[in-house]
Write an enzyme that holds these catalytic residues in place. Structure first.
Site, PDB file in Angstrom:
ATOM      1  N   TYR A  47      26.587  39.842  33.395  1.00  0.00           N
ATOM      2  CA  TYR A  47      27.359  40.572  32.386  1.00  0.00           C
ATOM      3  C   TYR A  47      27.721  39.609  31.234  1.00  0.00           C
ATOM      4  O   TYR A  47      27.275  38.469  31.212  1.00  0.00           O
ATOM      5  CB  TYR A  47      28.574  41.257  33.032  1.00  0.00           C
TER       6      TYR A  47
ATOM      7  N   GLY B  98      32.271  41.396  50.782  1.00  0.00           N
ATOM      8  CA  GLY B  98      32.055  42.678  50.134  1.00  0.00           C
ATOM      9  C   GLY B  98      31.761  43.807  51.101  1.00  0.00           C
ATOM     10  O   GLY B  98      32.652  44.578  51.492  1.00  0.00           O
ATOM     11  N   ARG B  99      30.478  43.906  51.513  1.00  0.00           N
ATOM     12  CA  ARG B  99      30.064  45.102  52.243  1.00  0.00           C
ATOM     13  C   ARG B  99      30.770  45.301  53.570  1.00  0.00           C
ATOM     14  O   ARG B  99      31.012  46.444  53.989  1.00  0.00           O
ATOM     15  CB  ARG B  99      28.547  45.094  52.388  1.00  0.00           C
TER      16      ARG B  99
ATOM     17  N   GLN C 253      39.514  42.858  38.406  1.00  0.00           N
ATOM     18  CA  GLN C 253      38.365  42.140  37.844  1.00  0.00           C
ATOM     19  C   GLN C 253      38.117  42.673  36.431  1.00  0.00           C
ATOM     20  O   GLN C 253      37.804  43.862  36.248  1.00  0.00           O
ATOM     21  CB  GLN C 253      37.107  42.291  38.689  1.00  0.00           C
TER      22      GLN C 253
ATOM     23  N   ARG D 116      35.338  34.359  38.152  1.00  0.00           N
ATOM     24  CA  ARG D 116      34.178  34.440  39.049  1.00  0.00           C
ATOM     25  C   ARG D 116      32.932  33.954  38.308  1.00  0.00           C
ATOM     26  O   ARG D 116      32.679  34.381  37.177  1.00  0.00           O
ATOM     27  CB  ARG D 116      33.956  35.881  39.534  1.00  0.00           C
TER      28      ARG D 116
HETATM   29  C1  FMN Z   1      28.248  48.227  46.016  1.00  0.00           C
HETATM   30  C2  FMN Z   1      28.487  46.883  45.398  1.00  0.00           C
HETATM   31  C3  FMN Z   1      29.209  46.792  44.227  1.00  0.00           C
HETATM   32  C4  FMN Z   1      29.488  45.543  43.641  1.00  0.00           C
HETATM   33  N1  FMN Z   1      30.265  45.467  42.520  1.00  0.00           N
HETATM   34  C5  FMN Z   1      30.630  44.265  42.024  1.00  0.00           C
HETATM   35  C6  FMN Z   1      31.527  44.172  40.922  1.00  0.00           C
HETATM   36  O1  FMN Z   1      32.046  45.159  40.387  1.00  0.00           O
HETATM   37  N2  FMN Z   1      31.829  42.925  40.471  1.00  0.00           N
HETATM   38  C7  FMN Z   1      31.293  41.791  41.043  1.00  0.00           C
HETATM   39  O2  FMN Z   1      31.605  40.682  40.591  1.00  0.00           O
HETATM   40  N3  FMN Z   1      30.460  41.857  42.088  1.00  0.00           N
HETATM   41  C8  FMN Z   1      30.130  43.055  42.600  1.00  0.00           C
HETATM   42  N4  FMN Z   1      29.334  43.119  43.706  1.00  0.00           N
HETATM   43  C9  FMN Z   1      28.975  41.880  44.429  1.00  0.00           C
HETATM   44  C10 FMN Z   1      29.975  41.655  45.589  1.00  0.00           C
HETATM   45  O3  FMN Z   1      31.244  41.311  45.066  1.00  0.00           O
HETATM   46  C11 FMN Z   1      29.489  40.561  46.557  1.00  0.00           C
HETATM   47  O4  FMN Z   1      29.294  39.380  45.841  1.00  0.00           O
HETATM   48  C12 FMN Z   1      28.197  40.972  47.269  1.00  0.00           C
HETATM   49  O5  FMN Z   1      28.334  42.253  47.856  1.00  0.00           O
HETATM   50  C13 FMN Z   1      27.798  39.972  48.369  1.00  0.00           C
HETATM   51  O6  FMN Z   1      28.812  39.887  49.351  1.00  0.00           O
HETATM   52  P1  FMN Z   1      28.694  40.614  50.797  1.00  0.00           P
HETATM   53  O7  FMN Z   1      27.450  40.078  51.432  1.00  0.00           O
HETATM   54  O8  FMN Z   1      29.928  40.187  51.533  1.00  0.00           O
HETATM   55  O9  FMN Z   1      28.617  42.085  50.549  1.00  0.00           O
HETATM   56  C14 FMN Z   1      28.999  44.366  44.263  1.00  0.00           C
HETATM   57  C15 FMN Z   1      28.235  44.469  45.428  1.00  0.00           C
HETATM   58  C16 FMN Z   1      27.976  45.694  46.005  1.00  0.00           C
HETATM   59  C17 FMN Z   1      27.205  45.759  47.309  1.00  0.00           C
END
Ligand code: FMN
Length: 364
Positions: free
Chosen positions: A183, A319-320, A104, A230
């Site tokens: 961003y 993500g999580r 990314q 994205r």
């Molecule tokens: C700890 C953490 C770090 C994240 N870092 C990024 C990132 O570097 N770039 C990005 O586009 N989204 C980032 N996100 C957003 C995630 O990619 C994702 O959209 C978000 O966690 C929701 O999905 P989930 O419910 O499956 O966790 C981050 C989210 C979390 C929780």
């Protein structure tokens, strides 16, 4: 109807441009701040990603293509030889375990501080985020950024190109350009953070101009079949807001311009992936379209299965659940118990909460 609009099974393989996925579970970009002051991903970063190689595709955490784009303490970069050597070990480890990984590429824009980046903070307009940021000196207010001049924007495009070329040189299978979450590129798209005049501000077409230029230039440099983007319309993150009307106009125009390029994918973060805005954009794009529902509640197996069964997505970005379950595709396929996420160690340093979440096999 293009093939990609037909429903597919979450566990079925897919080809998105040059990317070959064993299943349609994509590990979301997750910033974890474990690459030290020099931004060099070390052995634990390689281990972390390699553990998650059964994802159909891994999207790396946001990585900076230039020092001015550096947004978080401990964030890895795509700039120095040492950073690229660190990434080479990561991509080799993921490939050795049969996975695919894209980088990314993220410029933080105004969502940083000179105590983090060592550089002047820049953005489309001189408007600060009304919040505080963690710097090596503690919590500080976000600074008022300097508005980039039009004649500096080709340099920003070049930063994304160089970062993307460096990612390919370091063994990544492609890149995801970060146009989401407040961003730099997202700041240009929104009327709330972009108060410029033409040619890069004002109308939806003008606000989308820089993103389109970045995508086209990266496509020319590394090939459309390795480039994803994205976006996060109406995500309303970090003081970047969209009205429903503006989201439709700006993102509709953006997607129409990108559709003919043959990108590997567009990944969208939106609270309602099945709603009119997202599905309208998906139809207009016509190519591989990945969904994720955002931060408010964690993506679940049931949601992912439902989006796929309804034909609303070609793959689901998670993500999580991936953070806490290195073998998530197996667990969701077999519908087994999941590890609990430990919030306190998400941004900690070292292996704890990073490489020590067990697989089902390890749990026994
Ligand atoms: C700890 C953490 C770090 C994240 N870092 C990024 C990132 O570097 N770039 C990005 O586009 N989204 C980032 N996100 C957003 C995630 O990619 C994702 O959209 C978000 O966690 C929701 O999905 P989930 O419910 O499956 O966790 C981050 C989210 C979390 C929780």
């Amino acid at each position: 109807m293009p093939d990609s609009l037909a429903p597919a099974d979450l566990f079925a393989p897919a080809a998105f441009g040059a990317l070959r996925l064993d299943n349609r579970l994509v590990m979301a970009p997750l910033t974890r701040m474990r690459s030290g002051a020099e931004g060099i991903p070390g052995p634990i970063v390689a281990e972390h990603y390699a553990q998650r190689a059964s994802a159909g595709l891994i999207v790396s955490e946001g990585t900076y293509p230039s020092f001015a784009g550096h947004a978080f303490v401990g964030q890895p970069g795509l700039v120095t030889e040492e950073q690229l050597a660190g990434w080479r070990a990561v991509t080799d480890a993921v490939h050795a375990n049969g996975g695919q990984i894209v980088a990314q590429v993220m410029h933080g824009g105004r969502a940083t501080h000179e105590h983090i980046s060592g550089h002047e903070v820049v953005a489309p307009s001189a408007i600060a985020i009304q919040a505080e940021v963690h710097t090596p000196e503690g919590k500080e207010p976000y600074p008022v950024p300097r508005a980039l001049r039009d004649d500096e924007l080709p340099g920003i495009v070049e930063e994304f190109v160089t970062g993307s070329r460096n990612a390919i040189a370091a063994g990544f299978d492609g890149v995801e350009l970060h146009g989401a979450n407040g961003y730099l590129l997202n700041e240009f798209l929104s009327e709330s953070s972009n108060h410029r005049e033409a040619p890069y501000g004002g109308s939806p077409e003008n606000r989308a101009r820089l993103v389109i230029e970045v995508v086209r230039a990266v496509v020319d440099a590394i090939g459309a079949d390795r480039v994803g983007l994205r976006i996060s319309p109406e995500r309303n993150a970090q003081d970047v807001f969209d009205t429903p009307e503006d989201a439709e106009a700006t993102y509709g125009y953006l997607i129409d311009q990108l559709a003919p390029l043959g990108l590997a994918f567009v990944s969208i973060l939106h609270p309602d992936p099945s709603g009119e805005l997202v599905q309208g954009l998906r139809t207009r794009f016509g190519g591989p379209f990945l969904v994720n529902s955002g931060f408010e509640s964690i993506t679940t197996r049931d949601e992912a299965l439902a989006w796929m069964a309804a034909g609303h997505s070609d793959a689901v970005v998670v993500g999580r659940a991936f953070l806490a379950n290195p073998d998530l595709p197996r667990r969701w396929r077999e519908n087994t118990a999941l590890n609990e996420l430990v919030p306190a160690t998400i941004y900690a340093s070292g292996a704890e909460g990073y490489t020590d979440y067990p697989t089902l096999e390890q749990v026994g």
